[in-house]
Design an enzyme around this catalytic site. Structure first.
Site, PDB file in Angstrom:
ATOM      1  N   ASP A  85     -13.921  -6.829  -4.676  1.00  0.00           N
ATOM      2  CA  ASP A  85     -14.045  -7.001  -3.224  1.00  0.00           C
ATOM      3  C   ASP A  85     -15.351  -7.734  -2.961  1.00  0.00           C
ATOM      4  O   ASP A  85     -16.427  -7.226  -3.276  1.00  0.00           O
ATOM      5  CB  ASP A  85     -14.040  -5.641  -2.511  1.00  0.00           C
ATOM      6  CG  ASP A  85     -12.670  -4.971  -2.572  1.00  0.00           C
ATOM      7  OD1 ASP A  85     -11.673  -5.677  -2.860  1.00  0.00           O
ATOM      8  OD2 ASP A  85     -12.585  -3.752  -2.344  1.00  0.00           O
TER       9      ASP A  85
ATOM     10  N   ASP B  18       0.853  -1.189   0.000  1.00  0.00           N
ATOM     11  CA  ASP B  18       0.000   0.000   0.000  1.00  0.00           C
ATOM     12  C   ASP B  18       0.888   1.237   0.000  1.00  0.00           C
ATOM     13  O   ASP B  18       1.758   1.373   0.855  1.00  0.00           O
ATOM     14  CB  ASP B  18      -0.879   0.031   1.254  1.00  0.00           C
ATOM     15  CG  ASP B  18      -2.051  -0.937   1.134  1.00  0.00           C
ATOM     16  OD1 ASP B  18      -2.186  -1.570   0.069  1.00  0.00           O
ATOM     17  OD2 ASP B  18      -2.820  -1.057   2.105  1.00  0.00           O
TER      18      ASP B  18
END
Lengths: 209, 252
Positions: free
Chosen positions: B130, B11
């Protein structure tokens, strides 16, 4: 100096960065005039065969490539760039290729031997078929493939290395001063960098210019 | 034979890796390039960078990160986060990324998948999904906006839709398992993997090496992604790969 043919279809950045890492000066260009000053050429390519051929013709790069190869200097097609070296492709309708090598580009059968996913995406291992300067000092290691089409019906004499994914897939091809790699040497770790280095050495040894 | 792939995910916010990384031997544990090199040395097959910058400046910085990674590493990598247009894709791919990953933008504007695939080729377009189990649906539901917003899409249907539109790969994250370290959601992974013709990357829930084995063998995943277990050095990419090799999984 090596030339990277920029006809609007490729990830030129990673190829050029790979050349920087092995210390080979390069020029990225779409101009035949500029490219003709080089000692070797890389024809990269990502995308569709039909679009790529149309662009090469539009920019008169097809004619240039024929002259270049005739001059004896080495040419390396990478991924789609390798497929373009062959006679024709069935991607998006039959399209004629550069016909520098004999063979036809076909879609990878999803249910050839084993049931497989298409695109063929990931690391697969090479099996060598014959000796060649481009394979020098390389192991039959893993290289990174990303493609949905492959070269079929090619001359066995020009097949240097292959891999297996549902069918036998030509991975490194070569005849005279014309070479192709179906995988991305610039993304294939140490093995890939060795193969690229070998090509540039072949270039340095070529007599012309 | 093609190998299964192990993919660490980083990230990145405003050009720095966030989410506490414990590589003490690094000069700078927040530098994406330094970390990418460590994972490359450990044998990572690919990398995923998720840009979680909220600002325009942060996104511009991501382009520089991509250039640095591409100039120093010879393994493929994907960039996701904040990619909303063909222009965004161009910026990231021209900077040297091999693939872009779309999530919310693909749901909001599915045409973007087709446009991206036509322009760059399907192999460049990863669709991140997701997924969260939904009792009323009796299946998994697709969520967007970092998992905050439910959509009308059922996961299998959406997966097939994105492939039809030109997705070359699916990055499938189980929201139910994410961060739990109990293992990947195998039934979800298997259901999607068997429903589509493109490779599927399992994500969410990796806690130890055996979870990867399950994802590949039971979940039929083509690749598996993990973040924290690698960052916190609970295991390393090489350890996971060696353990998989020992169990007969084909690894690079």
């Amino acid at each position: 100096m090596i030339g990277i043919v920029d006809y609007g279809m490729g990830n030129l950045f990673s190829v050029s960065k790979a050349l920087e890492r092995i210390g080979i000066p390069y020029v990225i260009s779409e101009s035949p005039e500029e490219l003709s000053q080089t000692k070797g050429l890389i024809l990269p390519g990502v995308g569709s065969f039909k679009d790529a051929m149309a662009l090469l013709k539009e920019k008169k790069l097809d004619e240039f490539l024929y002259d270049y190869v005739d001059s004896g200097r080495p040419l390396l097609g990478i991924c789609l760039g390798m497929q373009l070296l062959f006679q024709e492709s069935e991607e998006n309708g039959l399209t004629e290729g550069l016909s520098l090598l004999k063979g036809r580009v076909k879609r990878i059968p999803a249910d050839g031997g084993d049931k497989v996913k298409v695109p063929h995406m990931g690391w697969n291992n090479l099996a060598f078929h014959q000796e060649s300067p481009v394979l020098y000092g390389t192991e039959e290691g893993f290289v990174y493939f990303v493609h949905s089409y492959y070269v079929a019906e090619m001359d066995k004499e020009a097949l240097l290395a292959s891999t297996v994914y549902s069918v036998e897939i030509p991975a490194v091809v070569g005849r005279g001063n014309i070479f192709g790699m179906q995988f991305h040497p610039e993304k294939s770790g140490r093995v890939g960098m060795q193969l690229l280095t070998n090509f540039t050495k072949a270039m340095e040894q070529s007599e012309a210019i | 034979m093609i190998t299964k792939r192990i993919i660490p995910c980083l990230d990145v916010k405003d050009g720095r890796v966030v989410k506490g990384i414990q590589f003490v031997e690094l000069r700078d544990a927040g530098d994406p390039v330094e970390l990418a090199k460590v994972y490359d040395e450990q044998g990572a097959d690919e990398l995923v960078f998720l840009d979680i910058s909220a600002s325009h400046e942060g996104r511009k910085t991501m382009v520089e990160v991509v250039q640095d990674v591409a100039s120093q590493l010879a393994i493929p990598f994907t960039v996701g986060g904040g990619i909303n247009s063909l222009e965004d894709m161009k910026r990231i791919l021209r900077a040297g990324a091999d693939k872009v990953s779309l999530n919310t933008a693909a749901i909001v504007n599915p045409e973007l998948i087709t446009k991206g695939a036509d322009y760059f080729g399907t192999q460049c377009i990863v669709i991140a999904i997701d997924a969260k189990w939904d009792e009323t649906l009796g299946s998994w539901r697709v969520y967007t906006h970092g998992g905050r917003q439910a959509t009308d899409w059922e996961v299998i249907e959406w997966a097939q839709e994105v492939v039809k539109r030109g997705a070359g790969e699916i990055l499938l994250t189980s929201m139910d398992r994410d961060g739990e370290k109990r293992g990947f959601d195998l039934s979800l992974t298997k259901a999607v993997s068997e429903a589509v013709t493109v490779p599927v990357i399992a994500s969410g829930g990796a806690g130890e090496a055996k979870h990867f084995f399950e994802a590949f063998v039971e979940g039929k995943a083509d690749a598996a992604l993990a973040a924290s277990i690698f960052h916190y050095k609970e295991t390393s990419v090489s350890e996971v790969k060696n353990s998989l090799k020992a169990q007969g999984v084909n690894m690079r």
